[in-house]
Design a protein around this motif. Structure first.
Motif, PDB file in Angstrom:
ATOM      1  N   GLU A 224      14.669  -2.292  -1.678  1.00  0.00           N
ATOM      2  CA  GLU A 224      13.644  -2.180  -0.862  1.00  0.00           C
ATOM      3  C   GLU A 224      12.362  -1.530  -1.530  1.00  0.00           C
ATOM      4  O   GLU A 224      12.796  -0.380  -2.069  1.00  0.00           O
ATOM      5  N   LEU A 225      11.356  -1.768  -1.384  1.00  0.00           N
ATOM      6  CA  LEU A 225      10.190  -1.111  -1.676  1.00  0.00           C
ATOM      7  C   LEU A 225       9.289  -0.610  -0.572  1.00  0.00           C
ATOM      8  O   LEU A 225       9.248  -1.335   0.312  1.00  0.00           O
ATOM      9  N   ARG A 226       8.615   0.401  -0.779  1.00  0.00           N
ATOM     10  CA  ARG A 226       7.919   0.940   0.326  1.00  0.00           C
ATOM     11  C   ARG A 226       6.263   1.438  -0.562  1.00  0.00           C
ATOM     12  O   ARG A 226       6.095   1.564  -1.307  1.00  0.00           O
ATOM     13  N   ALA A 227       5.492   1.030   0.533  1.00  0.00           N
ATOM     14  CA  ALA A 227       4.155   1.263   0.072  1.00  0.00           C
ATOM     15  C   ALA A 227       3.646   2.785  -0.537  1.00  0.00           C
ATOM     16  O   ALA A 227       4.462   3.749   0.083  1.00  0.00           O
ATOM     17  N   ASN A 228       3.187   2.630  -1.504  1.00  0.00           N
ATOM     18  CA  ASN A 228       2.919   3.912  -2.343  1.00  0.00           C
ATOM     19  C   ASN A 228       1.572   4.637  -1.798  1.00  0.00           C
ATOM     20  O   ASN A 228       0.487   4.018  -2.259  1.00  0.00           O
ATOM     21  N   ALA A 229       1.508   5.570  -1.175  1.00  0.00           N
ATOM     22  CA  ALA A 229       0.436   5.907  -0.318  1.00  0.00           C
ATOM     23  C   ALA A 229      -0.768   6.837  -1.518  1.00  0.00           C
ATOM     24  O   ALA A 229      -1.903   6.839  -0.779  1.00  0.00           O
ATOM     25  N   THR A 230      -0.102   7.214  -2.463  1.00  0.00           N
ATOM     26  CA  THR A 230      -1.058   7.919  -3.491  1.00  0.00           C
ATOM     27  C   THR A 230      -1.624   6.848  -4.564  1.00  0.00           C
ATOM     28  O   THR A 230      -2.184   7.158  -5.510  1.00  0.00           O
ATOM     29  N   TYR A 231      -1.264   5.464  -4.317  1.00  0.00           N
ATOM     30  CA  TYR A 231      -1.887   4.444  -5.323  1.00  0.00           C
ATOM     31  C   TYR A 231      -3.263   4.434  -5.351  1.00  0.00           C
ATOM     32  O   TYR A 231      -3.900   4.720  -4.574  1.00  0.00           O
ATOM     33  N   PHE A 232      -3.829   4.530  -6.586  1.00  0.00           N
ATOM     34  CA  PHE A 232      -5.160   4.877  -6.740  1.00  0.00           C
ATOM     35  C   PHE A 232      -6.134   3.679  -6.426  1.00  0.00           C
ATOM     36  O   PHE A 232      -7.344   4.086  -6.028  1.00  0.00           O
ATOM     37  N   ARG A 233      -5.583   2.765  -6.027  1.00  0.00           N
ATOM     38  CA  ARG A 233      -6.553   1.778  -5.520  1.00  0.00           C
ATOM     39  C   ARG A 233      -6.255   1.649  -3.827  1.00  0.00           C
ATOM     40  O   ARG A 233      -6.786   0.839  -3.341  1.00  0.00           O
ATOM     41  N   GLY A 234      -5.428   2.647  -3.579  1.00  0.00           N
ATOM     42  CA  GLY A 234      -5.238   2.494  -2.108  1.00  0.00           C
ATOM     43  C   GLY A 234      -3.991   2.116  -1.535  1.00  0.00           C
ATOM     44  O   GLY A 234      -3.394   1.184  -2.434  1.00  0.00           O
ATOM     45  N   LYS A 235      -3.395   2.437  -0.522  1.00  0.00           N
ATOM     46  CA  LYS A 235      -1.997   2.085  -0.028  1.00  0.00           C
ATOM     47  C   LYS A 235      -2.147   0.408   0.270  1.00  0.00           C
ATOM     48  O   LYS A 235      -3.025   0.125   0.884  1.00  0.00           O
ATOM     49  N   PRO A 236      -1.239  -0.272  -0.157  1.00  0.00           N
ATOM     50  CA  PRO A 236      -0.988  -1.679   0.266  1.00  0.00           C
ATOM     51  C   PRO A 236      -0.844  -2.034   1.620  1.00  0.00           C
ATOM     52  O   PRO A 236      -0.504  -1.019   2.388  1.00  0.00           O
ATOM     53  N   ALA A 237      -1.267  -3.173   2.354  1.00  0.00           N
ATOM     54  CA  ALA A 237      -1.164  -3.449   3.529  1.00  0.00           C
ATOM     55  C   ALA A 237       0.263  -3.422   4.177  1.00  0.00           C
ATOM     56  O   ALA A 237       0.568  -3.076   5.511  1.00  0.00           O
ATOM     57  N   MET A 238       1.284  -4.023   3.424  1.00  0.00           N
ATOM     58  CA  MET A 238       2.473  -4.087   3.767  1.00  0.00           C
ATOM     59  C   MET A 238       3.396  -2.778   3.499  1.00  0.00           C
ATOM     60  O   MET A 238       3.267  -2.071   2.322  1.00  0.00           O
ATOM     61  N   ASP A 239       3.828  -2.088   4.506  1.00  0.00           N
ATOM     62  CA  ASP A 239       4.693  -0.808   4.679  1.00  0.00           C
ATOM     63  C   ASP A 239       6.085  -1.024   3.723  1.00  0.00           C
ATOM     64  O   ASP A 239       6.387  -0.234   2.972  1.00  0.00           O
TER      65      ASP A 239
END
Length: 530
Positions: A224-239
């Motif tokens: 299970e992967l979860r969206a990375n809220a600190t990703y430098f390009r912005g949080k992905p749409a899929m949680d």
């Protein structure tokens, strides 16, 4: 990267079926729990990108991590962690300037030192990475990897400061920038590895810098992967992204059709016989791949230490059969560099010629197959591989009068077999790590950790070294033509089979999944259809 994908699942077919039924009875998730579900088909052998060598592992890692550069839609290197770079000393030195807003999931900034550590670890003989050779264009990299040089600081990769990485090459290499898109060159945290050692990739320990983070890993079952809220390009749409490990393609198709799976690809999930039916459904695509399949020969053992015998076996393969039994999407191949890549030449190689095959068999000392022991053809467990193996088994028995036994193993077992004691004839595949013929041809150099047939030819190695330093594409093509003929005709170290296109199915409820000719399953832009 290695493409011998075989797929193992700890759950029985019955258990999976029950899971589907239970899942189907649950109400759909509401609110912010946007979920996307894919099938890996098997347990990733490793999420340590210094050790991983296979497509399954890299498809997970590619959604957890980002490197210096990444490919744009034209498969050209574009800025990622490196915001810019410059060449000096006639192309022998590359200075990467890192962005300062990229951080790890624990909040620390990604630094040039993290790349320096990662690349040196990849080359460290103790790591025993099969991909160490990919950095051998760097000054002193090969010497360090082979233990001839003990000082890692002598390798031509140095962090001048937190935001500046300097790479010094032995010679200009037109393709080297593309190598920095590849997962094995992604940064690593020295403190994390030293604290957790071999368990550093477990969810509780790993730190990453990409669009998703590793939330859970139920081994042999699901990731299970979860969206990375600190990703430098912005949080992905899929949680949330759930990656299943279902090895039965028919089960995967059932899951998709019952709404329990949102994306399938042919290698993991789509049976050949289902392709015609699925191709008429919305969301179906056929994506050309920079990817080839071949049979390798263990040239360091009898009887395939004899090039005449290898030629006989290659000449006895009717490759036109493969697109028929695999329901299309395959192009028969006798040469090795795939369509869409510089130096692709379909005229190279040994075509189907039963009479010549029998003559070569006789010249090898086995007239009409007499005196030749039973040949074991090994492949990793997968329906398509079984169809191909049984077809080739029939061809060799018919045209060469030899006894051929086929044997299959699940992926992780088969991978170890390839590394340690390969079948005398073994099925393998290769997909581009970077879209340059160097990547395909370097696979069979003497120092390649992925050269499972153990063929070594100094003339071939010299050709590739010459091609690497050549900037004129026409001249590079001529060199690669010569090298391909040596590989597939003169020495017949491998018998190419076919080039692939990948059938994919995307649930029409979603858009944004990029599946390119590099076969990367990039999920960062997936979102619900408006």
């Amino acid at each position: 990267m290695i493409r011998p994908k075989s797929y193992h699942c700890a759950l029985s077919l019955l258990a999976i079926s029950l899971a589907i039924l239970v899942g189907a009875c649950k109400p759909a998730a509401k609110g912010g729990d946007n979920q996307f579900r894919v099938n890996l088909g098997t347990e990733p052998p490793s999420l340590d990108w210094s050790i991983a060598i296979d497509h399954v592992s890299f498809n997970v890692i590619a959604n957890l991590m980002v490197g210096l550069t990444e490919f744009d839609k034209e498969l050209k290197p574009a800025p990622a962690i490196a915001k810019s770079w410059e060449f000096q000393d006639g192309g022998k030195k590359i200075i990467f300037h890192l962005r300062d807003d990229s951080q790890w999931t624990d909040g620390k900034k990604v630094r040039a030192q993290d790349f320096e550590y990662s690349w040196r670890r990849l080359l460290n003989p103790k790591t025993a990475s099969q991909y160490a050779y990919i950095l051998f264009d760097i000054v002193n990299a090969q010497e360090y990897a082979e233990g001839k040089l003990k000082d890692p600081t002598a390798v031509g990769v140095k962090a001048e400061n937190d935001q500046t990485l300097v790479v010094t090459l032995r010679h200009p290499a037109a393709y080297f920038l593309a190598i920095t898109t590849f997962e094995v060159t992604y940064p690593q945290r020295q403190d994390v590895f030293e604290k957790h050692d071999t368990r550093w990739t477990e969810p509780a320990n790993i730190v990453t810098n990409g669009p998703f983070r590793l939330a859970s890993w139920k081994h042999e079952n699901e990731i299970e992967l979860r969206a990375n809220a600190t990703y430098f390009r912005g949080k992905p749409a899929m949680d949330k992204v759930t990656m299943y490990m279902v090895n039965e393609k028919t089960t995967a198709v059932t899951m998709y059709e019952q709404g329990n799976l949102d994306f399938m690809d042919e290698t993991h999930s789509i049976p050949a016989l289902d392709k015609p039916r699925l191709s008429k459904m919305p969301g179906y695509k056929l994506v050309p791949q920079l990817r080839g399949e071949y049979y390798g020969f263990a040239v360091d053992r009898k009887p395939f230490d004899n090039p005449k015998l290898r030629k006989a076996f290659s000449l006895a393969i009717d490759r036109e059969v493969f697109p028929k039994i695999l329901q299309g999407g395959k192009t028969p191949a006798t040469s090795w560099i795939p369509p869409g890549m510089l130096a692709h030449n379909p005229k190279i190689g040994l075509g189907f010629n039963p009479n010549e095959a029998r003559r070569m068999l006789s010249d090898a000392g086995y007239p009409d197959g007499k005196g030749l022991p039973p040949i074991v053809l090994g492949y990793n467990t997968l329906d398509d591989n079984k169809l191909v193996a049984e077809a080739v088994q029939s061809m060799w028995q018919k045209h060469l009068n030899v006894v051929v036994k086929v044997e299959n193993q699940e992926w992780k077992v088969y991978l170890k077999k390839l590394q340690n004691d390969p079948f005398v004839v073994h099925r393998a595949g290769w997909g581009a790590d970077y879209p340059d013929p160097d990547n395909f041809m370097k696979l069979f150099t003497s120092n390649s950790g992925n050269n499972h047939g153990r063929w070594k030819n100094s003339k071939y190695d010299q050709m590739l070294e010459q091609a690497a330093q050549e900037s004129d594409n026409a001249k590079r093509t001529q060199i690669y033509d010569q090298a391909q003929r040596l590989l597939t005709e003169t020495d017949a170290a491998i018998a190419p089979l076919f080039w692939r296109a990948e059938a994919t199915m995307l649930n029409p409820k979603f858009i944004g999944l990029e599946y390119n000719s590099m076969a990367r399953m990039d999920l960062r832009n997936v979102k619900p259809t408006p």
